[in-house]
Design a protein around this motif. Structure first.
Motif, mmCIF file in Angstrom:
data_model
loop_
_atom_site.group_PDB
_atom_site.id
_atom_site.type_symbol
_atom_site.label_atom_id
_atom_site.label_comp_id
_atom_site.label_asym_id
_atom_site.label_seq_id
_atom_site.Cartn_x
_atom_site.Cartn_y
_atom_site.Cartn_z
ATOM 1 N N MET A 1 0.829 -1.209 0.000
ATOM 2 C CA MET A 1 0.000 0.000 0.000
ATOM 3 C C MET A 1 0.868 1.267 0.000
ATOM 4 O O MET A 1 0.572 2.232 0.689
ATOM 5 C CB MET A 1 -0.943 -0.007 1.218
ATOM 6 N N THR A 2 1.936 1.257 -0.783
ATOM 7 C CA THR A 2 2.861 2.391 -0.759
ATOM 8 C C THR A 2 2.178 3.713 -1.088
ATOM 9 O O THR A 2 2.416 4.724 -0.446
ATOM 10 C CB THR A 2 4.032 2.149 -1.727
ATOM 11 N N GLY A 3 1.351 3.727 -2.104
ATOM 12 C CA GLY A 3 0.734 4.979 -2.535
ATOM 13 C C GLY A 3 -0.413 5.451 -1.654
ATOM 14 O O GLY A 3 -0.853 6.602 -1.786
ATOM 15 N N TRP A 4 -0.889 4.619 -0.757
ATOM 16 C CA TRP A 4 -2.003 4.995 0.109
ATOM 17 C C TRP A 4 -1.550 5.918 1.237
ATOM 18 O O TRP A 4 -2.365 6.656 1.789
ATOM 19 C CB TRP A 4 -2.651 3.749 0.718
ATOM 20 N N ARG A 5 -0.274 5.855 1.601
ATOM 21 C CA ARG A 5 0.328 6.727 2.602
ATOM 22 C C ARG A 5 -0.374 6.638 3.963
ATOM 23 O O ARG A 5 -0.978 7.614 4.432
ATOM 24 C CB ARG A 5 0.376 8.196 2.134
ATOM 25 N N VAL A 6 -0.278 5.470 4.595
ATOM 26 C CA VAL A 6 -0.821 5.295 5.939
ATOM 27 C C VAL A 6 0.231 4.612 6.808
ATOM 28 O O VAL A 6 0.677 3.495 6.509
ATOM 29 C CB VAL A 6 -2.117 4.450 5.966
ATOM 30 N N GLY A 7 0.632 5.297 7.858
ATOM 31 C CA GLY A 7 1.531 4.732 8.858
ATOM 32 C C GLY A 7 1.018 5.088 10.234
ATOM 33 O O GLY A 7 -0.003 5.777 10.375
ATOM 34 N N GLN B 1 -7.538 5.588 5.169
ATOM 35 C CA GLN B 1 -7.700 5.021 6.511
ATOM 36 C C GLN B 1 -8.697 3.866 6.518
ATOM 37 O O GLN B 1 -8.494 2.865 7.214
ATOM 38 C CB GLN B 1 -8.164 6.100 7.486
ATOM 39 N N ARG B 2 -9.781 3.992 5.746
ATOM 40 C CA ARG B 2 -10.754 2.889 5.702
ATOM 41 C C ARG B 2 -10.140 1.666 5.025
ATOM 42 O O ARG B 2 -10.408 0.524 5.407
ATOM 43 C CB ARG B 2 -12.028 3.306 4.955
ATOM 44 N N ALA B 3 -9.280 1.904 4.043
ATOM 45 C CA ALA B 3 -8.574 0.797 3.402
ATOM 46 C C ALA B 3 -7.626 0.124 4.394
ATOM 47 O O ALA B 3 -7.509 -1.107 4.436
ATOM 48 C CB ALA B 3 -7.812 1.294 2.176
ATOM 49 N N ALA B 4 -6.952 0.942 5.204
ATOM 50 C CA ALA B 4 -6.026 0.390 6.200
ATOM 51 C C ALA B 4 -6.769 -0.444 7.232
ATOM 52 O O ALA B 4 -6.279 -1.499 7.669
ATOM 53 C CB ALA B 4 -5.270 1.529 6.874
ATOM 54 N N LEU B 5 -7.946 0.018 7.643
ATOM 55 C CA LEU B 5 -8.748 -0.758 8.595
ATOM 56 C C LEU B 5 -9.108 -2.112 7.991
ATOM 57 O O LEU B 5 -8.992 -3.155 8.660
ATOM 58 C CB LEU B 5 -10.009 0.016 8.966
#
Length: 407
Positions: free
Chosen positions: A250-256, A284-288
């Motif tokens: 998920m590099t382009g999603w930018r969530v850490g 954030q919803r994708a990360a969840l």
């Protein structure tokens, strides 16, 4: 009448930005793209980016989030349910006890690291950086006006800093220690026993905090991942940083995110509130969804990374001048290439440094890699092994052909 643009003197820029170095990873990728724009077939092994697509179930969650109206401003530290899911993950997988209030979600692990450095380091504070290190650590310390103190692990110990080295390096001005495990660029992984010894050293120096970068946690070829924050004596002085870019492609999603004491988490939230505010709502919803979906997709990718590592190491055996430890995690190899220093290229150019060698391989073999000078290890070069199998095979074939030309 059109007038030419006025060129302002360099002094118009702040000392802060003038002292900051461009990321060598990004700089080499830029050079590679310039050659590609000229129609040259460049194989880019400079970026640490998975070649896999983000798993479908994560992409579907993002589409659903847009339809459900997740398009507004979000809380600065991240949605509560995502922070709670991260806390649950840390408890389940890392044996770390945190609540949602201890978690700050950021636009990538890089921002989480920067938030922590800026929240802890005062001008003149010393920061011990385990070397080889990721390229941005020293620049973050420089922005905070701290003093970076690189501490280099030995090739014989897979580049890992020992507890004894750390004890000898700490001074009364030491405020922070930074390291990654699995390590970018070396792929080395600290065992629980090694971290326990480091924790004993840190426990004896109550002014010292530790910033533990665990972004490559899932890409581990040697067993269970160990977190420094599991040791109770120092847990409150450890800031654990992780994210979604590597394990979930998920590099382009930018969530850490980071996990820390409530005081440090609140400080990082305050810093973030004045710079970017909250991380993209849809991301954030994708990360969840990624967390709730488990690790199966990550484990599938890890097996591919293991196979690629082994394939590349077999090819590297044919390159006599490379001294290459076997990486235990991440997706890089980091050979010592100093055997080629002093040699001469066909055009008469003398290879004096790893930077010279990296540029030679780019211009002659059309393979992009990053000089070890950027990572605090000037005898080395970093190659990403996250590319597709056929790209890797061709890249190291080209590298051998180019190196064989050196006199």
């Amino acid at each position: 009448m059109a007038t030419s643009a006025t060129v302002l003197p360099a002094s118009v820029l702040s000392d802060r930005i003038s002292a900051l170095q461009e990321s060598q990873t990004i700089a080499m990728a830029k050079k590679a793209r310039e050659l590609m724009a000229q129609g040259i077939d460049v194989i880019n092994l400079s970026f640490g980016e998975p070649d896999f697509e983000t798993p479908e179930y994560i992409r579907e969650a993002a589409k659903k989030a847009m339809d459900e109206g997740y398009t507004k401003y979000m809380p600065v530290p991240g949605y509560l349910d995502l922070r709670q899911a991260i806390a649950d993950k840390l408890r389940r997988e890392n044996r770390l006890e945190y609540q949602a209030e201890n978690i700050v979600v950021s636009t990538g692990a890089k921002q989480a690291l920067a938030n922590a450095v800026m929240s802890l380091v005062n001008p003149g504070d010393e920061v011990i950086v385990f070397a080889p290190y990721w390229v941005s650590y020293e620049e973050m310390v420089r922005l905070a006006e701290g003093v970076s103190r690189p501490l280099l692990g030995t090739l014989e110990n897979d580049y890992k800093v020992t507890a004894a080295q750390l004890e000898a390096a700490i001074t009364p001005r030491t405020k922070l220690i930074m390291y990654s495990s699995p390590c970018n660029p070396t792929g080395s992984v600290f065992s629980r026993e090694e971290l326990a010894a480091i924790a004993e050293v840190v426990a004896r120096h109550p002014q010292v905090h530790v910033l533990a970068d665990e972004i490559y946690e899932y890409i581990n070829f040697v067993g269970e991942h160990a977190s420094l924050a599991q040791f109770d004596d120092i847990k409150d002085r450890v800031i654990t940083v992780n994210g979604f870019s590597k394990g979930y492609a998920m590099t382009g999603w930018r969530v850490g995110y980071l996990a820390a004491t409530k005081q440090i988490a609140a400080a990082c939230e305050k810093m973030q509130s004045q710079i970017t505010s909250g991380t993209c709502s849809v991301a954030q919803r994708a990360a969840l969804a990624a967390l709730l979906g488990g690790r199966s997709s990550a484990d599938t990718m890890v097996e591919a990374y293991r196979r690629r590592r082994d394939m590349v190491l077999e090819q590297v055996k044919e390159i006599a001048g490379f001294k290459t430890p076997t990486p235990s995690g991440a997706f890089y190899i980091f050979p010592d290439v100093s055997a080629y220093f002093g040699r001469t290229a066909p055009d008469g150019t003398v290879i004096n440094t790893a930077t010279d060698l990296a540029m030679y391989m780019l211009n002659d073999g059309h393979v992009a890699a990053v000089t070890g000078e950027a990572f605090g290890a000037p005898n080395c070069i970093r190659f990403s092994t996250a590319a597709a199998d056929d790209k890797l095979r061709e890249a190291f074939r080209r590298i051998k052909v180019s190196l064989d030309k050196l006199g």
